[in-house]
Write an enzyme that holds these catalytic residues in place. Structure first.
Site, PDB file in Angstrom:
ATOM      1  N   GLY A   1     -32.185  -8.157  23.669  1.00  0.00           N
ATOM      2  CA  GLY A   1     -32.940  -7.252  22.820  1.00  0.00           C
ATOM      3  C   GLY A   1     -32.837  -5.839  23.360  1.00  0.00           C
ATOM      4  CB  CYS A   2     -35.402  -3.245  23.924  1.00  0.00           C
ATOM      5  SG  CYS A   2     -35.619  -1.692  24.807  1.00  0.00           S
TER       6      CYS A   2
END
Length: 204
Positions: free
Chosen positions: A40-41
């Site tokens: 993800g991030c």
């Protein structure tokens, strides 16, 4: 792009102009080696891996797409086929790839096929990008995580590909902009969801 990240990124515009050139990826040398993980991030994935003894450096970037030298805006819009990821350079005498892969699963929601936490879309999928030598250990780590959760996992295991370092202002974002980073991570619900999925094993 996650709506929760937009104000944080706008607040970093000065850093973006000062660091317009992509940061070079560290070279694995002197017995060091590297691995690429997508959780993800990439701000969060950098932070999680930097805490592991034996990890020498982390670099945020993009991998798996068909566009050369993609930008953050292109990748976050979902049009390049890339996934946000982190290149981890580590000392295999201190930490093994298998240990890194097992730890990685505790830092993501491997049940989510639509992104990670508040960041949605293929560009935020969880994945391990592996060399032929790393594949068996990655598969074993995934199987161990699936057994622990007693559910099939959505995390991808994909072949290693060209890794493009992200723009300079993304590198070590959690250190350079710690208040904004902590707010983003909390607002995105990352740690709360990890606790739901993994309980006391979250991040460990």
């Amino acid at each position: 792009m996650s709506m929760m990240r937009i104000p944080i990124l706008l607040a970093s515009a000065a850093l973006a102009s000062a660091c317009a050139q992509a940061a070079p990826a560290p070279n694995a040398q002197n017995g060091q080696t590297s691995a690429v993980f997508a959780g993800g991030c990439f701000w969060c994935t950098e932070s999680d891996f930097d805490k592991i003894p034996g990890v020498i450096s982390t670099t945020s970037g993009y991998i798996g797409g068909k566009v050369r030298n993609p930008t953050y805006n292109q990748v976050s819009a979902g049009g390049t086929g890339h996934i946000e990821a982190v290149k981890v350079v580590y000392d295999p005498r201190r930490v093994s790839y298998a240990a890194l892969a097992e730890r990685f699963f505790r830092t993501v929601d491997p049940l989510d096929a639509g992104g990670q936490f508040c960041d949605r879309g293929y560009q935020y999928r969880s994945a391990l990008f592996v060399t032929p030598q790393q594949r068996a250990a990655a598969q074993a780590a995934k199987a161990k995580a699936a057994a622990a959760l007693r559910k099939p996992l959505a995390t991808l295991i994909l072949p290693a590909a060209t890794f493009y370092p992200a723009e300079g202002y993304h590198q070590d974002y959690y250190k350079k902009n710690s208040v904004k980073y902590r707010f983003y991570r909390w607002n995105c619900g990352r740690d709360a969801r990890l606790k739901q999925v993994w309980g006391d094993a979250a991040g460990k």
